[in-house]
Motif scaffolding. Sequence first.
Motif, PDB file in Angstrom:
ATOM      1  N   GLY A 194      14.452 -14.303  -0.971  1.00 38.98           N
ATOM      2  CA  GLY A 194      13.454 -15.116  -1.636  1.00 38.98           C
ATOM      3  C   GLY A 194      12.485 -14.256  -2.412  1.00 38.98           C
ATOM      4  N   LEU A 195      11.386 -14.904  -2.802  1.00 46.51           N
ATOM      5  CA  LEU A 195      10.317 -14.256  -3.553  1.00 46.51           C
ATOM      6  C   LEU A 195       9.168 -14.050  -2.594  1.00 46.51           C
ATOM      7  CD1 LEU A 195       8.883 -13.430  -6.202  1.00 46.51           C
ATOM      8  CD2 LEU A 195       8.292 -15.850  -6.490  1.00 46.51           C
ATOM      9  N   GLY A 196       8.713 -12.822  -2.444  1.00 42.05           N
ATOM     10  CA  GLY A 196       7.687 -12.534  -1.445  1.00 42.05           C
ATOM     11  C   GLY A 196       6.485 -11.851  -2.049  1.00 42.05           C
ATOM     12  N   ILE A 197       5.377 -11.895  -1.315  1.00 40.66           N
ATOM     13  CA  ILE A 197       4.150 -11.222  -1.739  1.00 40.66           C
ATOM     14  C   ILE A 197       3.446 -10.682  -0.507  1.00 40.66           C
ATOM     15  CG2 ILE A 197       2.671 -13.290  -1.597  1.00 40.66           C
ATOM     16  CD1 ILE A 197       1.338 -12.295  -4.220  1.00 40.66           C
ATOM     17  N   ARG A 198       2.775  -9.541  -0.637  1.00 40.03           N
ATOM     18  CA  ARG A 198       1.982  -9.021   0.467  1.00 40.03           C
ATOM     19  C   ARG A 198       0.900  -8.107  -0.084  1.00 40.03           C
ATOM     20  NH1 ARG A 198       3.446  -3.741   2.771  1.00 40.03           N
ATOM     21  NH2 ARG A 198       4.857  -2.726   1.299  1.00 40.03           N
ATOM     22  N   LEU A 199      -0.212  -8.060   0.637  1.00 41.16           N
ATOM     23  CA  LEU A 199      -1.242  -7.074   0.329  1.00 41.16           C
ATOM     24  C   LEU A 199      -0.753  -5.731   0.834  1.00 41.16           C
ATOM     25  CD1 LEU A 199      -4.363  -9.152   1.354  1.00 41.16           C
ATOM     26  CD2 LEU A 199      -3.845  -8.337  -0.945  1.00 41.16           C
ATOM     27  N   THR A 200      -1.026  -4.668   0.093  1.00 43.16           N
ATOM     28  CA  THR A 200      -0.529  -3.355   0.504  1.00 43.16           C
ATOM     29  C   THR A 200      -1.648  -2.411   0.908  1.00 43.16           C
ATOM     30  OG1 THR A 200      -0.505  -2.656  -1.813  1.00 43.16           O
ATOM     31  CG2 THR A 200       1.559  -3.474  -0.870  1.00 43.16           C
ATOM     32  N   ASP A 201      -2.880  -2.913   0.968  1.00 38.33           N
ATOM     33  CA  ASP A 201      -3.967  -2.062   1.434  1.00 38.33           C
ATOM     34  C   ASP A 201      -4.949  -2.909   2.210  1.00 38.33           C
ATOM     35  OD1 ASP A 201      -5.741  -1.989  -1.756  1.00 38.33           O
ATOM     36  OD2 ASP A 201      -5.386  -3.602  -0.347  1.00 38.33           O
ATOM     37  N   VAL A 202      -5.764  -2.256   3.005  1.00 42.08           N
ATOM     38  CA  VAL A 202      -6.830  -2.946   3.716  1.00 42.08           C
ATOM     39  C   VAL A 202      -8.085  -2.125   3.525  1.00 42.08           C
ATOM     40  CG1 VAL A 202      -7.695  -3.727   5.949  1.00 42.08           C
ATOM     41  CG2 VAL A 202      -5.262  -3.888   5.443  1.00 42.08           C
ATOM     42  N   PRO A 203      -9.149  -2.703   2.980  1.00 37.95           N
ATOM     43  CA  PRO A 203     -10.376  -1.909   2.818  1.00 37.95           C
ATOM     44  C   PRO A 203     -10.861  -1.435   4.177  1.00 37.95           C
ATOM     45  CG  PRO A 203     -10.557  -4.041   1.713  1.00 37.95           C
ATOM     46  CD  PRO A 203      -9.306  -4.069   2.513  1.00 37.95           C
ATOM     47  N   SER A 204     -11.193  -0.162   4.307  1.00 38.80           N
ATOM     48  CA  SER A 204     -11.468   0.393   5.631  1.00 38.80           C
ATOM     49  C   SER A 204     -12.651  -0.284   6.304  1.00 38.80           C
ATOM     50  CB  SER A 204     -11.714   1.895   5.527  1.00 38.80           C
ATOM     51  OG  SER A 204     -12.771   2.119   4.606  1.00 38.80           O
TER      52      SER A 204
ATOM     53  N   VAL B 207       4.549 -18.490  -4.060  1.00 37.33           N
ATOM     54  CA  VAL B 207       3.978 -18.027  -2.793  1.00 37.33           C
ATOM     55  C   VAL B 207       2.718 -17.239  -3.142  1.00 37.33           C
ATOM     56  CG1 VAL B 207       5.435 -15.933  -2.754  1.00 37.33           C
ATOM     57  CG2 VAL B 207       4.455 -16.790  -0.634  1.00 37.33           C
ATOM     58  N   GLY B 208       1.701 -17.309  -2.277  1.00 35.49           N
ATOM     59  CA  GLY B 208       0.435 -16.708  -2.662  1.00 35.49           C
ATOM     60  C   GLY B 208      -0.356 -16.108  -1.526  1.00 35.49           C
ATOM     61  N   ILE B 209      -1.389 -15.364  -1.917  1.00 42.00           N
ATOM     62  CA  ILE B 209      -2.331 -14.739  -0.987  1.00 42.00           C
ATOM     63  C   ILE B 209      -3.639 -15.502  -1.090  1.00 42.00           C
ATOM     64  CG2 ILE B 209      -3.699 -12.651  -0.546  1.00 42.00           C
ATOM     65  CD1 ILE B 209      -1.287 -11.071  -1.658  1.00 42.00           C
TER      66      ILE B 209
ATOM     67  N   GLY C 109       2.877  -7.797   6.540  1.00 45.94           N
ATOM     68  CA  GLY C 109       4.199  -7.950   5.971  1.00 45.94           C
ATOM     69  C   GLY C 109       4.211  -9.053   4.931  1.00 45.94           C
ATOM     70  N   VAL C 110       5.407  -9.460   4.588  1.00 46.35           N
ATOM     71  CA  VAL C 110       5.628 -10.309   3.430  1.00 46.35           C
ATOM     72  C   VAL C 110       5.629 -11.779   3.828  1.00 46.35           C
ATOM     73  CG1 VAL C 110       7.327 -10.898   1.661  1.00 46.35           C
ATOM     74  CG2 VAL C 110       6.928  -8.509   2.247  1.00 46.35           C
ATOM     75  N   LEU C 111       5.016 -12.598   3.020  1.00 50.28           N
ATOM     76  CA  LEU C 111       5.184 -14.055   3.078  1.00 50.28           C
ATOM     77  C   LEU C 111       6.073 -14.423   1.898  1.00 50.28           C
ATOM     78  CD1 LEU C 111       4.331 -16.785   4.382  1.00 50.28           C
ATOM     79  CD2 LEU C 111       2.535 -16.901   2.659  1.00 50.28           C
TER      80      LEU C 111
ATOM     81  N   VAL D 234      10.696 -20.839   4.028  1.00 55.10           N
ATOM     82  CA  VAL D 234       9.503 -19.998   4.032  1.00 55.10           C
ATOM     83  C   VAL D 234       9.684 -18.986   5.145  1.00 55.10           C
ATOM     84  CG1 VAL D 234       7.018 -19.908   4.431  1.00 55.10           C
ATOM     85  CG2 VAL D 234       8.009 -21.791   3.115  1.00 55.10           C
ATOM     86  N   SER D 235       9.513 -17.705   4.835  1.00 51.65           N
ATOM     87  CA  SER D 235       9.610 -16.647   5.844  1.00 51.65           C
ATOM     88  C   SER D 235       8.282 -15.926   5.928  1.00 51.65           C
ATOM     89  CB  SER D 235      10.688 -15.635   5.450  1.00 51.65           C
ATOM     90  OG  SER D 235      11.948 -16.232   5.493  1.00 51.65           O
ATOM     91  N   ASP D 236       7.797 -15.768   7.146  1.00 52.36           N
ATOM     92  CA  ASP D 236       6.490 -15.150   7.355  1.00 52.36           C
ATOM     93  C   ASP D 236       6.684 -13.909   8.202  1.00 52.36           C
ATOM     94  OD1 ASP D 236       3.511 -16.275   9.200  1.00 52.36           O
ATOM     95  OD2 ASP D 236       3.905 -14.474   8.010  1.00 52.36           O
TER      96      ASP D 236
END
Lengths: 339, 143
Positions: free
Chosen positions: A38-48, A170-172, B6-8, B39-41
């Motif tokens: 599928g199509l995925g999204i994720r944040l790749t950093d976390v502000p410390s 898909v979103g953040i 991880g990825v949503l 949907v994969s979480d």
Amino acid sequence: MSARRWFGAGAVVASMVTLGLLATLGTSITAEAVEEGGLGIRLTDVPSADVADSREQIYVTSHVAPGAIVLRNFEVSNTTGDPLPVDLFASAAQIVGTSFIGDKGRTANELSSWISVSPSTAQLRAGGTAAGVIRITVPDAAVNGERYAVVWVQTKSTQPSDGVTLVNRVGIRLYLSVGPGFAPPSDFTIESLTAKRSKTGIPSISARVVNTGQRALDLSGELTFTDGPAGLRGGPFPVQLGNTLAIGESAELLIPLDASLPNGPWQADLTLRSGFVERTVQTNLTFPALGQSDIEFAPNSWLRHYGIGLVGGLTALLLGGIAWVRVRERRERAALPPS
Amino acid sequence: MTIVGGVLSISVPDSSDLGAYTATVDDGELSGSLGNVTVSDARNAAAGSAWVATAIATALTPDGAGPTIGAAQIDYRSGVIDKVGTATFEAVPQEGLAAASEVVSASAITGDNSATWNPTVTVHIDSAKAADTYTGTITHSVS
């Protein structure tokens, strides 16, 4: 791909209304049963500074001053076997009931108007990823408060122009709080626990929770039973329904339970948390029997536990004090020489 | 040490066939499947994490000059949800897709999870609608 299309008929054939969609590929059903990706999204950093708030790993929950710029890195991925063209953009969101819901299409709100997403389009190869940046520019004149938006990555089905197009995205989530200084407090109170038994005999607890702070909450938690009949214990049972609670709102969070749980009486401990805010209440409760109506219980407070003792103790002290003064007076009078 | 979420993800839509509807004097309806939505979480089950999937439709507009079939005439039922992982999934049937409406959600998440459903849409067609080919868009969103 075979496309079956039915067109509006002439006078002889009965008129037909067509929703022109294409036929599914004959082989695709089997292929879909295996990992289709599928199509995925994720944040790749976390502000410390925000690492203590676990929600910051998956949502943008920053608190910033007016005039600030927030940058978050993210990545989109295509785990299908085909290249995928995608669009990336921010749009408005709101909390509806206990759900965080992105508004339709590219609906804008104040927060989404402060957000630029780059890139705004990408061509993801099969199995490929692309890095992106969310840039939030908060105006100097921004009013204090929390606002909601989503950064979306969106694709479409490959359809000819006739037919129903299917778009998936898909979103953040963003819960951005603006204001000077430290983040405004997050807080909530658990007002009551209602013990229920369904028509089929399944017990449940619903907890009325009020968001008394200044940030939206994403609640989770669990309920544990102790000190039950014959010393039984039960749980922990997770809070299952109801999640996002808007500022100033109240909601009933539902905790379904095991059908085998006896009526009680029980001591119930409910712990709820959102980010790093956690609250626990303790209640003594009993479930209604089948056919009986719900019973609402208030959480135990320190007054309940210690109130009688405290008031009693204070009264005893007071009476004791008065008695002591009287005894002293009598002794002093006794000690005085007769006048 | 940092643990990054991880990825949503959501599946990429495939095509489906709702077929044809024979107009009658009375109002009627046409139902069909949209094809699987998954949907994969794989986010790290941060406390309070959840996801909400919504569906929304545009009006269905005919090629010709006749009236549109409004999105409020489209009902959505997710049907059985094929679930993986520890979470509580809720299906919310919707009558009308004119606004972004919650259709499937996950809460009480304690680990990776996924849900697959093949929604059935039902289009209410009143007898005033003309014979034609209608086009429109249905969007699934998850966040």
